[in-house]
Design a protein around this motif. Structure first.
Motif, mmCIF file in Angstrom:
data_model
loop_
_atom_site.group_PDB
_atom_site.id
_atom_site.type_symbol
_atom_site.label_atom_id
_atom_site.label_comp_id
_atom_site.label_asym_id
_atom_site.label_seq_id
_atom_site.Cartn_x
_atom_site.Cartn_y
_atom_site.Cartn_z
ATOM 1 N N MET A 292 0.852 -1.179 0.000
ATOM 2 C CA MET A 292 0.000 0.000 0.000
ATOM 3 C C MET A 292 0.890 1.232 0.000
ATOM 4 S SD MET A 292 -2.995 1.196 2.605
ATOM 5 C CE MET A 292 -1.911 1.740 3.905
ATOM 6 N N GLN A 293 0.556 2.180 -0.860
ATOM 7 C CA GLN A 293 1.375 3.377 -1.028
ATOM 8 C C GLN A 293 0.821 4.608 -0.308
ATOM 9 O OE1 GLN A 293 4.362 3.197 -2.480
ATOM 10 N NE2 GLN A 293 3.955 1.028 -2.722
ATOM 11 N N ALA B 251 -3.782 7.081 -3.796
ATOM 12 C CA ALA B 251 -2.403 6.587 -3.776
ATOM 13 C C ALA B 251 -2.215 5.492 -4.825
ATOM 14 C CB ALA B 251 -2.052 6.064 -2.391
ATOM 15 N N HIS B 252 -3.219 4.643 -4.987
ATOM 16 C CA HIS B 252 -3.137 3.581 -5.991
ATOM 17 C C HIS B 252 -2.985 4.178 -7.391
ATOM 18 C CE1 HIS B 252 -3.745 -0.311 -7.841
ATOM 19 N NE2 HIS B 252 -4.718 0.200 -8.585
ATOM 20 N N LEU B 253 -3.788 5.190 -7.681
ATOM 21 C CA LEU B 253 -3.694 5.835 -8.994
ATOM 22 C C LEU B 253 -2.342 6.515 -9.196
ATOM 23 C CD1 LEU B 253 -7.208 7.416 -9.438
ATOM 24 C CD2 LEU B 253 -6.114 5.805 -10.984
ATOM 25 N N LYS B 254 -1.910 7.250 -8.189
ATOM 26 C CA LYS B 254 -0.673 8.018 -8.315
ATOM 27 C C LYS B 254 0.563 7.132 -8.374
ATOM 28 C CE LYS B 254 -2.193 12.343 -6.250
ATOM 29 N NZ LYS B 254 -2.021 13.276 -5.123
ATOM 30 N N VAL B 255 0.528 6.005 -7.688
ATOM 31 C CA VAL B 255 1.730 5.182 -7.608
ATOM 32 C C VAL B 255 1.581 3.903 -8.432
ATOM 33 C CG1 VAL B 255 3.313 3.958 -6.074
ATOM 34 C CG2 VAL B 255 2.313 6.127 -5.350
ATOM 35 N N CYS B 256 0.659 3.059 -8.046
ATOM 36 C CA CYS B 256 0.560 1.731 -8.676
ATOM 37 C C CYS B 256 0.252 1.815 -10.166
ATOM 38 C CB CYS B 256 -0.479 0.879 -7.958
ATOM 39 S SG CYS B 256 -0.095 0.603 -6.212
ATOM 40 N N VAL B 257 -0.742 2.592 -10.527
ATOM 41 C CA VAL B 257 -1.115 2.698 -11.938
ATOM 42 C C VAL B 257 -0.056 3.490 -12.696
ATOM 43 C CG1 VAL B 257 -2.830 3.577 -13.571
ATOM 44 C CG2 VAL B 257 -3.579 2.476 -11.457
ATOM 45 N N ASN B 258 0.340 4.602 -12.133
ATOM 46 C CA ASN B 258 1.294 5.476 -12.801
ATOM 47 C C ASN B 258 2.651 4.804 -13.020
ATOM 48 O OD1 ASN B 258 1.806 7.999 -13.990
ATOM 49 N ND2 ASN B 258 2.894 8.672 -12.177
ATOM 50 N N GLU B 259 3.058 3.941 -12.119
ATOM 51 C CA GLU B 259 4.374 3.314 -12.219
ATOM 52 C C GLU B 259 4.348 1.926 -12.852
ATOM 53 O OE1 GLU B 259 6.220 3.469 -8.381
ATOM 54 O OE2 GLU B 259 6.404 5.645 -8.433
ATOM 55 N N ALA B 260 3.203 1.509 -13.353
ATOM 56 C CA ALA B 260 3.144 0.223 -14.054
ATOM 57 C C ALA B 260 4.127 0.281 -15.226
ATOM 58 C CB ALA B 260 1.732 -0.063 -14.533
ATOM 59 N N LYS C 116 -0.621 -1.380 -16.996
ATOM 60 C CA LYS C 116 -1.450 -0.188 -16.770
ATOM 61 C C LYS C 116 -2.905 -0.482 -17.090
ATOM 62 C CE LYS C 116 1.695 3.628 -17.081
ATOM 63 N NZ LYS C 116 1.799 5.021 -17.102
ATOM 64 N N GLU C 117 -3.138 -1.125 -18.219
ATOM 65 C CA GLU C 117 -4.510 -1.444 -18.614
ATOM 66 C C GLU C 117 -5.170 -2.380 -17.613
ATOM 67 O OE1 GLU C 117 -4.415 -2.836 -22.650
ATOM 68 O OE2 GLU C 117 -3.853 -0.867 -23.420
ATOM 69 N N GLU C 118 -4.404 -3.332 -17.087
ATOM 70 C CA GLU C 118 -4.933 -4.256 -16.079
ATOM 71 C C GLU C 118 -5.327 -3.502 -14.812
ATOM 72 O OE1 GLU C 118 -3.082 -7.672 -13.230
ATOM 73 O OE2 GLU C 118 -2.582 -7.814 -15.366
ATOM 74 N N LYS C 119 -4.469 -2.592 -14.369
ATOM 75 C CA LYS C 119 -4.753 -1.826 -13.152
ATOM 76 C C LYS C 119 -5.939 -0.882 -13.364
ATOM 77 C CE LYS C 119 -0.255 -2.325 -11.084
ATOM 78 N NZ LYS C 119 -0.703 -3.386 -10.227
ATOM 79 N N ILE C 120 -6.026 -0.299 -14.541
ATOM 80 C CA ILE C 120 -7.166 0.572 -14.846
ATOM 81 C C ILE C 120 -8.452 -0.247 -14.870
ATOM 82 C CG2 ILE C 120 -8.215 1.975 -16.671
ATOM 83 C CD1 ILE C 120 -5.305 2.986 -17.248
ATOM 84 N N GLU C 121 -8.398 -1.432 -15.450
ATOM 85 C CA GLU C 121 -9.582 -2.293 -15.495
ATOM 86 C C GLU C 121 -10.017 -2.694 -14.078
ATOM 87 O OE1 GLU C 121 -12.845 -3.864 -16.801
ATOM 88 O OE2 GLU C 121 -11.468 -2.800 -18.120
#
Length: 87
Positions: A1-2, A56-65, A71-76
Motif C-alpha cells: 500500500m502506497q 495513492a493507488h492511482l498516483k503510484v501503482c497505476v502510474n508506475e506500471a 497499466k490497462e490491467e490496473k485501470i480495469e
C-alpha cells in the motif's frame, strides 16, 4: 500500500472507536436518529480512507506500471471496483 500508513491507521482507529461508540449507543437504547448520525459520520470517515487509498493507488501503482498491459490491467481493476461502488 502506497498511502500514508500513519494517516490511514489513525483514521481507521478513529472509525473503530466510533463503531464501538455506536455499539454502546445501541446497547443503551439511545435515540435512533442519534445513532444514525454517528453511523453517517463513521461512513464519511471510511469513505475518506477509501479515497486516500484509491488516490495513492492511482498516483503510484497505476502510474508506475511498467508495461502498457500492466497499466490497462490496473485501470480495469479500478473500473470494475467503481462499477461495484456505484450500484
Amino acid at each position: 500500500m502506497q498511502a500514508d500508513k500513519k494517516q490511514i491507521t489513525r483514521l481507521l482507529k478513529t472509525a473503530r472507536g466510533q463503531v464501538d461508540g455506536i455499539l454502546k449507543m445501541v446497547e443503551e437504547d439511545r435515540y435512533c436518529i442519534d445513532i444514525v448520525h454517528q453511523l453517517m459520520a463513521t461512513e464519511a470517515l471510511l469513505n475518506k480512507v477509501n479515497k486516500e487509498i484509491l488516490t495513492a493507488h492511482l498516483k503510484v501503482c497505476v502510474n508506475e506500471a511498467e508495461t502498457r498491459e500492466e497499466k490497462e490491467e490496473k485501470i480495469e481493476e479500478l473500473v470494475s471496483l467503481l462499477g461495484r461502488i456505484m450500484k
